[in-house]
Write a protein that holds these residues in place. Structure first.
Motif, PDB file in Angstrom:
ATOM      1  N   THR A 115       0.940  -1.334   0.009  1.00  0.00           N
ATOM      2  CA  THR A 115       0.028   0.067   0.113  1.00  0.00           C
ATOM      3  C   THR A 115       0.789   1.088   0.015  1.00  0.00           C
ATOM      4  OG1 THR A 115      -0.359   0.040   2.736  1.00  0.00           O
ATOM      5  CG2 THR A 115      -1.976  -1.314   1.084  1.00  0.00           C
TER       6      THR A 115
ATOM      7  N   ARG B 286      -9.063   6.059   2.291  1.00  0.00           N
ATOM      8  CA  ARG B 286      -8.747   5.416   3.405  1.00  0.00           C
ATOM      9  C   ARG B 286     -10.072   5.456   4.133  1.00  0.00           C
ATOM     10  NH1 ARG B 286      -3.363   8.681   4.872  1.00  0.00           N
ATOM     11  NH2 ARG B 286      -1.862   6.596   4.790  1.00  0.00           N
TER      12      ARG B 286
ATOM     13  N   THR C 232     -13.628   0.248   3.756  1.00  0.00           N
ATOM     14  CA  THR C 232     -13.752  -0.972   4.226  1.00  0.00           C
ATOM     15  C   THR C 232     -12.635  -1.888   3.739  1.00  0.00           C
ATOM     16  OG1 THR C 232     -16.056  -0.942   5.025  1.00  0.00           O
ATOM     17  CG2 THR C 232     -14.945  -2.963   5.343  1.00  0.00           C
ATOM     18  N   VAL C 233     -11.627  -2.409   4.262  1.00  0.00           N
ATOM     19  CA  VAL C 233     -10.716  -3.068   3.788  1.00  0.00           C
ATOM     20  C   VAL C 233     -10.367  -4.304   4.578  1.00  0.00           C
ATOM     21  CG1 VAL C 233      -8.086  -2.661   3.286  1.00  0.00           C
ATOM     22  CG2 VAL C 233      -9.795  -0.975   2.805  1.00  0.00           C
ATOM     23  N   ILE C 234      -9.844  -5.241   3.764  1.00  0.00           N
ATOM     24  CA  ILE C 234      -9.262  -6.510   4.395  1.00  0.00           C
ATOM     25  C   ILE C 234      -7.908  -6.815   3.888  1.00  0.00           C
ATOM     26  CG2 ILE C 234      -9.365  -8.967   4.180  1.00  0.00           C
ATOM     27  CD1 ILE C 234     -12.466  -8.814   3.847  1.00  0.00           C
ATOM     28  N   HIS C 235      -6.848  -6.843   4.716  1.00  0.00           N
ATOM     29  CA  HIS C 235      -5.689  -6.842   4.050  1.00  0.00           C
ATOM     30  C   HIS C 235      -4.957  -8.155   4.461  1.00  0.00           C
ATOM     31  CE1 HIS C 235      -1.859  -4.001   3.612  1.00  0.00           C
ATOM     32  NE2 HIS C 235      -1.720  -5.128   2.716  1.00  0.00           N
TER      33      HIS C 235
ATOM     34  N   GLY D 166      -2.254  -3.753   7.534  1.00  0.00           N
ATOM     35  CA  GLY D 166      -2.990  -2.625   8.260  1.00  0.00           C
ATOM     36  C   GLY D 166      -2.075  -1.305   8.468  1.00  0.00           C
TER      37      GLY D 166
ATOM     38  N   TYR E  52      -4.245   1.479   6.375  1.00  0.00           N
ATOM     39  CA  TYR E  52      -5.619   1.457   6.273  1.00  0.00           C
ATOM     40  C   TYR E  52      -5.897   0.786   7.700  1.00  0.00           C
ATOM     41  CZ  TYR E  52      -5.409   2.516   1.355  1.00  0.00           C
ATOM     42  OH  TYR E  52      -5.090   2.984   0.088  1.00  0.00           O
ATOM     43  N   ASP E  53      -7.124   1.235   7.946  1.00  0.00           N
ATOM     44  CA  ASP E  53      -7.761   0.595   9.222  1.00  0.00           C
ATOM     45  C   ASP E  53      -8.581  -0.450   8.643  1.00  0.00           C
ATOM     46  OD1 ASP E  53      -8.854  -0.082  11.486  1.00  0.00           O
ATOM     47  OD2 ASP E  53     -10.574   1.707  11.586  1.00  0.00           O
ATOM     48  N   SER E  54      -7.904  -1.512   8.589  1.00  0.00           N
ATOM     49  CA  SER E  54      -8.536  -2.964   7.822  1.00  0.00           C
ATOM     50  C   SER E  54      -8.567  -4.063   8.927  1.00  0.00           C
ATOM     51  CB  SER E  54      -7.493  -3.260   6.809  1.00  0.00           C
ATOM     52  OG  SER E  54      -6.246  -3.434   7.460  1.00  0.00           O
TER      53      SER E  54
ATOM     54  N   ASN F 218      -6.851  -7.572   9.335  1.00  0.00           N
ATOM     55  CA  ASN F 218      -5.675  -7.974   9.049  1.00  0.00           C
ATOM     56  C   ASN F 218      -5.597  -9.363   9.242  1.00  0.00           C
ATOM     57  OD1 ASN F 218      -4.903  -4.939   8.674  1.00  0.00           O
ATOM     58  ND2 ASN F 218      -4.666  -4.886  10.897  1.00  0.00           N
TER      59      ASN F 218
END
Length: 557
Positions: A288, A301, A304-307, A316, A319-321, A323
């Motif tokens: 990222t 940012r 909604t994120v899955i990392h 993470g 991004y507030d993901s 993890n």
């Protein structure tokens, strides 16, 4: 296994023995006074040594070799050349390429006595390697090599530096020494840790509730060889898939779910707008960084994120993901298993059409060659197994955006760890030794050519199956465009154009020139038939024909 010291088992022979035990077939480098003892052993030919014309280029060769073989690349250089290796090692460190970087050195006591070429190598390499190891006596070599391979191939991969003074290379073993290799670390990924199962279940719940999820694969998905799992997950739920420029190849870009490259380097408004519309982004193996995300706006940012990533430093980070810290391949496999077992599969039905976008651009007439038209012709003439290596600038951006990956896997190499010039020509040598049966394309610029022209001799000497393409715009075109984008005067970017065709012919390569679109197809066919070869392509600077780079490319719909 315990092996007694042998009459002629000096440090150099021991080093080569240890490398062979780790299945090392090729070493890239060049000699110096501190490495004469090592070269005395290399003459045996049990490990093929490729002599380069510059230490930095030796590392670039090893870097690409590692990316294409899934084995650590090995580069070596003498004490005086250690400082020239730093740019290549820094690129490998930023792009997480597993390398074993060996530098020979003067006797360590000489550093304080003004011994010629003596310097503190460890301090130079420490910030840009996973570890730097100094070998103080010959008995330490097995431990140093085992540690280097284990560190390089485990977790987040990367380069490890080994510093060996010439007196250690010349000393003979005294007593017994353990030579047993840890074979599992001769390739990568050497271990595949699974992310926490509870976090996987949370991720599955988000995915199943999402209305418009998008997958974005970074280079880590390629390191993990997770392309089958990426495609299966996409097809299972009908999820669109994009990649960063360095993640290209995680899905065939002819696949109906592929949106191509996204982000600030090679991502057009077409693909970036899809990411913008999504309600969930699944990042796989991406660090990222600012370029891939266009300063963390693609995705934004607020998404909604899955990392998913092997590295706790990257997962993470921006991004507030949710993890998932683990190997991408095995973590995706478990995630797919959970989805299949949920009984809640709701496959999306999304139809993409980017043909109008591409056709409009390819028909634009330019004063010189249209780069998009060139890339499309190259795509039509290239074998499925061809490897493309592209320098920053016209080469990388147009390849990333418009050359569609024909199949999954590592077939594209971009040096966007740092993005320095002069990578692709030496890297093509590493690619040739990694995949000798494949056609290799080195896409470079006239700015990059000046950094690495000497390796044309190497390419001719090893008779590499390489086509070098030089985009000639008489300038550092990327910087011209950036100056213009910032409202600045264009200063210090232009230079004269030598006769690149004659230069290549002087090195013994077949050489050709393209000045307009009508010459592209026939010239490429001749260059492919008569490798090693070079093709000069006359193009406009990027400030005149704006490539798909955010924010320059507002007109790319």
């Amino acid at each position: 296994m315990r092996v007694k010291s042998l009459i002629f088992m000096n440090g150099s022979k021991l080093l080569l023995t240890l490398l062979k035990d780790y299945d090392v077939k090729h070493i890239f480098g060049l000699p110096g006074e501190s490495s004469i003892s090592l070269y005395d052993q290399l003459k045996e030919g049990e490990v093929l040594h490729i002599i380069t014309r510059d230490e930095r280029n030796a590392v670039y060769m090893a870097d690409t070799y590692a990316k294409l073989t899934y084995k650590p690349g090995v580069a070596e250089g003498p004490s005086v050349g250690s400082i020239y290796m730093l740019p290549g090692v820094a690129e490998a460190y930023k792009s997480s390429t597993p390398l074993i970087v060996i530098t020979t050195d003067t006797p360590l006591y000489g550093e304080k006595e003004n011994y010629l070429t003596a310097l503190d190598q460890a301090s130079l390499f420490r910030p840009i390697t996973k570890e730097t190891i100094t070998v103080y006596n010959v008995e330490e070599l097995p431990h140093a090599i085992r540690r280097a391979f284990r560190l390089s191939t485990s977790g987040k991969p990367g380069p490890v530096h080994i510093r060996i003074p010439l007196d250690v290379l010349e000393d003979e073993l005294k007593g017994n020494v353990e030579l047993k290799a840890q074979k599992e670390f001769s390739k990568y990924p050497s271990q595949r840790p699974l992310a926490d199962r509870e976090m996987i279940r949370k991720a599955v719940d988000l995915i199943l509730k999402s209305e418009f999820p998008v997958i974005i694969c970074g280079q880590g998905a390629l390191y993990s060889m997770a392309w089958d799992e990426v495609t299966e997950l996409a097809e299972l739920l009908g999820i669109l898939v994009g990649t960063t420029i360095t993640g290209k190849g995680c899905i065939p870009e002819t696949h109906p779910l592929s949106i191509g490259v996204v982000g600030g380097r090679g991502g057009a408004n077409f693909s970036n707008s899809i990411v913008d519309k999504s309600d969930l982004v699944i990042l796989i193996g991406s660090n990222t960084d600012s370029a891939n995300t266009y300063n963390w706006t693609i995705p934004s940012r607020g998404k909604t994120v899955i990392h998913i990533d092997i590295s706790e430093t990257e997962t993470g980070n921006n991004y507030d993901s949710i993890n998932l810290i683990g190997d991408a391949k095995v973590t995706l496999r478990e995630l797919i298993k959970e989805i299949k077992g949920s009984g809640k599969i709701d496959k999306k039905n999304i139809i993409l059409d980017r043909s109008a976008f591409e056709d409009r651009l390819s028909k634009e007439r330019r004063e010189a060659v249209n780069p998009l038209r060139f890339i499309k012709e190259l795509w039509s003439l290239s074998p499925e197994e061809a490897v493309l290596i592209a320098d920053p600038g016209v080469s990388a951006i147009y390849t990333a955006a418009f050359y569609k990956a024909k199949k999954v896997g590592r077939y594209f190499i971009f040096n966007y760890g740092l993005g320095g010039l002069g990578y692709s020509i030496p890297a093509s040598v590493g690619a040739y030794f990694a995949r000798p049966n494949s056609l290799i394309f080195s896409l470079s610029g006239d700015g990059s050519f000046g950094f690495s022209a000497g390796e044309l001799e190497t390419i001719r000497r090893v008779n590499a199956n390489v086509v070098i393409i030089i985009f000639n715009n008489g300038s550092y075109g990327w910087i011209r465009a950036e100056m213009k984008a910032r409202g600045k005067d264009i200063v210090g970017t232009d230079f004269s154009s030598p006769d690149y065709v004659k230069i290549a012919e002087g090195y013994g390569l077949s050489a050709y020139g393209i000045t307009n679109d009508e010459e592209i197809s026939d010239t490429l066919k001749r260059a492919i038939k008569n490798t090693p070869s070079l093709v000069e392509v006359i193009v406009e600077p990027e400030d005149k024909f704006v490539p798909p780079v955010m924010p320059w490319s507002k007109r790319f719909l």
